[in-house]
Design a protein around this motif. Structure first.
Motif, short mmCIF file in Angstrom:
data_model
loop_
_atom_site.label_atom_id
_atom_site.label_comp_id
_atom_site.label_asym_id
_atom_site.label_seq_id
_atom_site.Cartn_x
_atom_site.Cartn_y
_atom_site.Cartn_z
N PHE A 97 0.88 -1.17 0.00
CA PHE A 97 0.00 0.00 0.00
C PHE A 97 0.91 1.21 0.00
O PHE A 97 1.63 1.45 0.97
N LEU A 98 0.91 1.94 -1.11
CA LEU A 98 1.90 3.01 -1.28
C LEU A 98 1.28 4.27 -1.84
O LEU A 98 0.24 4.24 -2.51
N SER A 99 1.95 5.38 -1.57
CA SER A 99 1.57 6.63 -2.21
C SER A 99 1.77 6.51 -3.71
O SER A 99 2.78 5.97 -4.19
N MET A 100 0.79 7.00 -4.46
CA MET A 100 0.92 6.99 -5.91
C MET A 100 2.11 7.82 -6.37
O MET A 100 2.66 7.61 -7.45
N HIS A 101 2.54 8.74 -5.52
CA HIS A 101 3.66 9.60 -5.87
C HIS A 101 5.01 8.89 -5.75
O HIS A 101 6.04 9.47 -6.08
N THR A 102 5.01 7.65 -5.27
CA THR A 102 6.27 6.91 -5.13
C THR A 102 6.48 5.87 -6.22
O THR A 102 7.55 5.26 -6.28
N ILE A 103 5.48 5.63 -7.06
CA ILE A 103 5.55 4.46 -7.95
C ILE A 103 5.44 4.84 -9.43
O ILE A 103 5.21 3.98 -10.27
N GLY A 104 5.63 6.11 -9.75
CA GLY A 104 5.47 6.55 -11.15
C GLY A 104 6.36 5.81 -12.12
O GLY A 104 5.90 5.34 -13.17
N ILE A 105 7.64 5.69 -11.81
CA ILE A 105 8.59 5.04 -12.73
C ILE A 105 8.24 3.57 -12.90
O ILE A 105 8.24 3.04 -14.02
N GLU A 106 7.94 2.89 -11.80
CA GLU A 106 7.62 1.46 -11.87
C GLU A 106 6.34 1.20 -12.66
O GLU A 106 6.25 0.21 -13.39
N LEU A 107 5.35 2.08 -12.52
CA LEU A 107 4.12 1.93 -13.30
C LEU A 107 4.39 2.13 -14.79
O LEU A 107 3.91 1.38 -15.64
N ASP A 108 5.17 3.16 -15.11
CA ASP A 108 5.50 3.45 -16.52
C ASP A 108 6.26 2.29 -17.16
O ASP A 108 6.09 2.01 -18.35
N GLN A 109 7.10 1.64 -16.38
CA GLN A 109 7.93 0.55 -16.91
C GLN A 109 7.24 -0.81 -16.82
O GLN A 109 7.80 -1.82 -17.26
N GLY A 110 6.04 -0.85 -16.24
CA GLY A 110 5.32 -2.11 -16.13
C GLY A 110 5.91 -3.08 -15.12
O GLY A 110 5.65 -4.28 -15.17
N ARG A 111 6.68 -2.57 -14.14
CA ARG A 111 7.31 -3.43 -13.15
C ARG A 111 6.44 -3.63 -11.93
O ARG A 111 6.70 -4.48 -11.08
N ILE A 112 5.41 -2.83 -11.80
CA ILE A 112 4.48 -2.91 -10.67
C ILE A 112 3.11 -2.52 -11.20
O ILE A 112 3.01 -1.80 -12.21
N ALA A 113 2.05 -2.99 -10.56
CA ALA A 113 0.70 -2.72 -11.05
C ALA A 113 -0.21 -2.32 -9.90
O ALA A 113 -0.05 -2.78 -8.77
N MET A 114 -1.18 -1.45 -10.19
CA MET A 114 -2.16 -1.03 -9.20
C MET A 114 -3.34 -1.98 -9.20
O MET A 114 -3.83 -2.37 -10.27
N LEU A 115 -3.81 -2.35 -8.02
CA LEU A 115 -5.01 -3.15 -7.88
C LEU A 115 -6.23 -2.23 -7.81
O LEU A 115 -6.21 -1.23 -7.08
#
Length: 311
Positions: free
Chosen positions: A241-259
């Motif tokens: 459970f993380l701030s959306m402001h911490t995962i921008g790079i990982e989301l863009d690169q497809g290394r992490i996904a939001m539920l």
């Protein structure tokens, strides 16, 4: 004590904060022998030892604990006097001590760089910590202003919200729950979670989310940084459970996904916090106005597209 110097008190306060002569020397830009000398001179003025030394470990003596209270009061009063003098001069110079939670570093470093470009005469001292640590630093006047999520309850502190702060559940891209277009909170009951430490605002927001749903989650792994949590999530060790402001790079690169969980994003606010009674220096006021006027638009440009994907 009448012969003690402000420098000795500053060194003593810094050693007491870290319980490390080496860390204090690094932060004060001194050598460890110089720090040791200042402490010995202060102890000679007091007439009693301030620290107990056991090998490489040190701790405050009872005398040291009492002296630390008064040393911090003296240094806080001196800092207030310096701030008033700077205000009377109308000059944006001097030292500005900014504290912020580690979650904020993903945007604060760029904003601080932009602020420095506009105010080159200001010397910056940055302090990271969790929410509880920053509240303590504000109360002891060791930072002038702080950025955190959950506002403090302490009445002597003033919190000003300046931007929305969304939080989401995240998982490895191959996690089976990602096959569901929409998840209920109940769907998370049997999942393993990777969480921040107590005292973290992110941990508190996650706990409140589950408390409101009357669900006791399975907190399996506790870690002290967002970066480590992201690595654990990407490795498939559990849901984060993380701030959306911490995962921008990982989301863009497809290394992490939001539920896509019902009731999320959990939207809190970013807050700018300082003490009510403190007279803010011109540099602190300039930083305050800079954040209040620019941070929301900056965050929207940097992270707004991910928020739209979640809504």
């Amino acid at each position: 004590m009448k012969n003690a110097t402000f420098r000795q008190l500053r060194v003593f306060s810094e050693v007491a904060r870290h319980l490390s002569f080496a860390r204090a020397a690094e932060n004060l830009h001194l050598t460890p022998p110089a720090v040791t000398m200042q402490i010995k001179e202060l102890e000679s003025h007091v007439g009693l030892p301030l620290f107990e030394r056991q090998g490489r470990q040190i701790s405050l003596t009872t005398t040291g604990e009492y002296m630390l209270v008064y040393a911090r009061r003296i240094l806080a009063t001196l800092k207030d006097a310096e701030d008033v003098a700077a205000r009377l001069q109308g000059a944006e110079t001097g030292m500005l001590k900014i504290g912020f939670v580690s979650t904020a570093k993903y945007f604060m470093m760029k904003m601080i760089a932009d602020f420095r470009d506009l105010h080159e005469g200001v010397d910056l001292h940055l302090q990271l910590g969790n929410r509880d640590e920053l509240v303590s630093l504000l109360q002891s006047n060791e930072v002038d202003i702080a950025v955190m999520g959950r506002p403090p309850r302490e009445t002597q502190l003033r919190a000003e919200p300046f931007a929305a702060h969304p939080h989401v559940f995240v998982a490895a891209p191959q996690h089976r729950l990602l096959s569901e277009s929409r998840l209920s909170v109940e769907d998370l009951r049997l999942q393993d979670f990777i969480v921040r430490e107590p005292g973290s605002g992110t941990r508190a927001a996650m706990q409140k989310f589950f408390d409101d749903a009357r669900i006791t989650p399975r907190f399996k792994i506790q870690l002290h940084s967002n970066e480590t949590i992201k690595q654990a999530v990407m490795a498939g060790l559990g849901i984060g459970f993380l701030s959306m402001h911490t995962i921008g790079i990982e989301l863009d690169q497809g290394r992490i996904a939001m539920l896509n969980v019902e009731g999320t994003p959990v939207v809190r606010a970013w807050n700018l916090v300082h003490t009510h009674s403190k007279t803010l220096s011109p540099a602190t006021e300039a930083f305050r106005y800079f954040i209040l006027e620019r941070a929301e638009a900056f965050l929207a440009r940097q992270f707004g597209h991910h928020w739209q994907e979640q809504l």
